[in-house]
Design an enzyme around this catalytic site. Structure first.
Site, PDB file in Angstrom:
ATOM      1  N   SER A   2       0.714  -1.071  -0.109  1.00 36.19           N
ATOM      2  CA  SER A   2       0.139  -0.069  -0.008  1.00 36.19           C
ATOM      3  C   SER A   2       0.966   1.155   0.012  1.00 36.19           C
ATOM      4  O   SER A   2       2.279   1.219   0.504  1.00 36.19           O
ATOM      5  CB  SER A   2      -0.878   0.123   1.194  1.00 36.19           C
ATOM      6  OG  SER A   2      -1.620   1.203   1.290  1.00 36.19           O
ATOM      7  N   TYR A  53      -2.319  -0.562  10.564  1.00 34.58           N
ATOM      8  CA  TYR A  53      -2.413  -0.990   9.277  1.00 34.58           C
ATOM      9  C   TYR A  53      -1.123  -0.597   8.481  1.00 34.58           C
ATOM     10  O   TYR A  53      -0.629  -1.205   7.521  1.00 34.58           O
ATOM     11  CB  TYR A  53      -3.592  -0.268   8.760  1.00 34.58           C
ATOM     12  CG  TYR A  53      -3.865  -0.521   7.083  1.00 34.58           C
ATOM     13  CD1 TYR A  53      -4.324  -2.045   6.634  1.00 34.58           C
ATOM     14  CD2 TYR A  53      -3.391   0.288   6.087  1.00 34.58           C
ATOM     15  CE1 TYR A  53      -4.540  -2.242   5.223  1.00 34.58           C
ATOM     16  CE2 TYR A  53      -3.776  -0.026   4.519  1.00 34.58           C
ATOM     17  CZ  TYR A  53      -4.358  -1.183   4.384  1.00 34.58           C
ATOM     18  OH  TYR A  53      -4.405  -1.396   2.992  1.00 34.58           O
TER      19      TYR A  53
END
Length: 307
Positions: A202, A215
């Protein structure tokens, strides 16, 4: 000449295609405000995500391959399953027990492309379920040519680290890291030379948002895991790469973000990506065309510069 497959929906159209402005190709903020319970569902989303149902055209890049995709019921995972099938691969994918209806839609898309779809309810936080998943894939296909570690969990905590419970932290770590580690380790004996592992990283790995602290930690770890595993497996002829998406319009967003109206506006293209815009990167990395590419992170961020 384009390789055609008359019995499948993966034939490259020969009509001329007009170029499209990437800024205006898909919906831009301001998006309707919406909220869902986790894990989120595709149906209620406004606008509906584009997984490539009407746009992705295959060219046989993955003909005859067998793929395992975690989190394939919706979002990026569904788009990858659809693209893999239209490129000629059979697909086994995971979903959570409560996502059976979403999984059924993915299965229909894969089967409509003329390939086998195997939907498996699996919580990758559990080591034995991961083992059973690999055993099922080997029983169905005899091997695993492509492993896509895509399933992930996030939950926005705008109030910071003090609001991240140990329960949430454990769920994020086990879903995003333990599952990837177990599945890669267990699948490896069944991945032949020329096979590949593709992980979903990501933009958060490089530009962490404070409200997604836990995260973002896992996505940084995925980058390190990808690059380390790639070096470890290079001599075995197995490639390991990752895709690092920016903001993507998936059910995880209304299910984990407190405000969706401005989602994706921060990217230079000014909008979130659609899942269909991520799938080609996974196809390329899985294909023989990427035979000299390993330990790479393909950044699909809408223009946000990354290291």
């Amino acid at each position: 000449m384009v390789k055609t497959h008359p019995h499948r929906e993966n034939v490259m159209s020969e009509e001329s295609r007009e170029t499209e402005n990437p800024v205006t190709k898909h919906p831009q903020p301001k998006l309707p405000d919406q909220e869902q319970a986790h894990p989120g569902w595709t149906g209620p989303m406004d606008p509906p995500p584009d997984h490539g149902e009407d746009s992705y055209r295959g060219s046989g890049h993955l003909e005859g391959m067998a793929a395992v995709v975690t989190g394939g019921d919706s979002g990026i995972g569904r788009a990858v399953c659809l693209a893999f099938a239209r490129e000629g691969a059979d697909v086994l994918f995971t979903h959570l027990p409560e996502e059976e209806q979403e999984a059924a839609t993915t299965s229909r898309l894969v089967e409509k492309a003329g390939r086998r779809a195997v939907a498996v309810s699996c919580d990758i936080r559990d080591e034995e379920q991961c083992r059973a998943l690999v055993d099922r894939a080997v029983a169905e296909f005899g091997r695993i040519d492509i492993l896509v570690n895509n399933a992930a969990y996030q939950m926005s905590q705008p109030d910071g680290i003090g609001s991240i419970t140990t329960e949430q932290f454990d769920r994020v770590m086990k879903t995003n890291l333990y599952g990837m580690f177990w599945l890669s380790k267990m699948a490896l004996p069944h991945i032949p030379e020329g096979g590949s592992i593709i992980n979903s990283a990501s933009v958060q790995a490089y530009k962490p948002s404070p409200h997604l602290l836990d995260y973002a930690m896992t996505k940084s770890a995925i980058v390190a895991f990808t690059q380390g595993m790639a070096q470890m497996l290079a001599s075995s002829g197995i490639r390991v790469n990752a895709v690092a998406p920016g903001p993507v319009w998936t059910p995880l967003i209304p299910a984990t973000m407190p405000d969706t109206t401005e989602f994706g506006k921060q990217s230079p293209l000014g909008r979130p990506a659609q899942p269909a815009e991520m799938a080609p990167a996974y196809v390329f990395l899985a294909s023989p065309q990427a035979s000299y590419i390993t330990a790479e992170i393909v950044n699909a961020t809408g223009g946000t510069p990354l290291p």
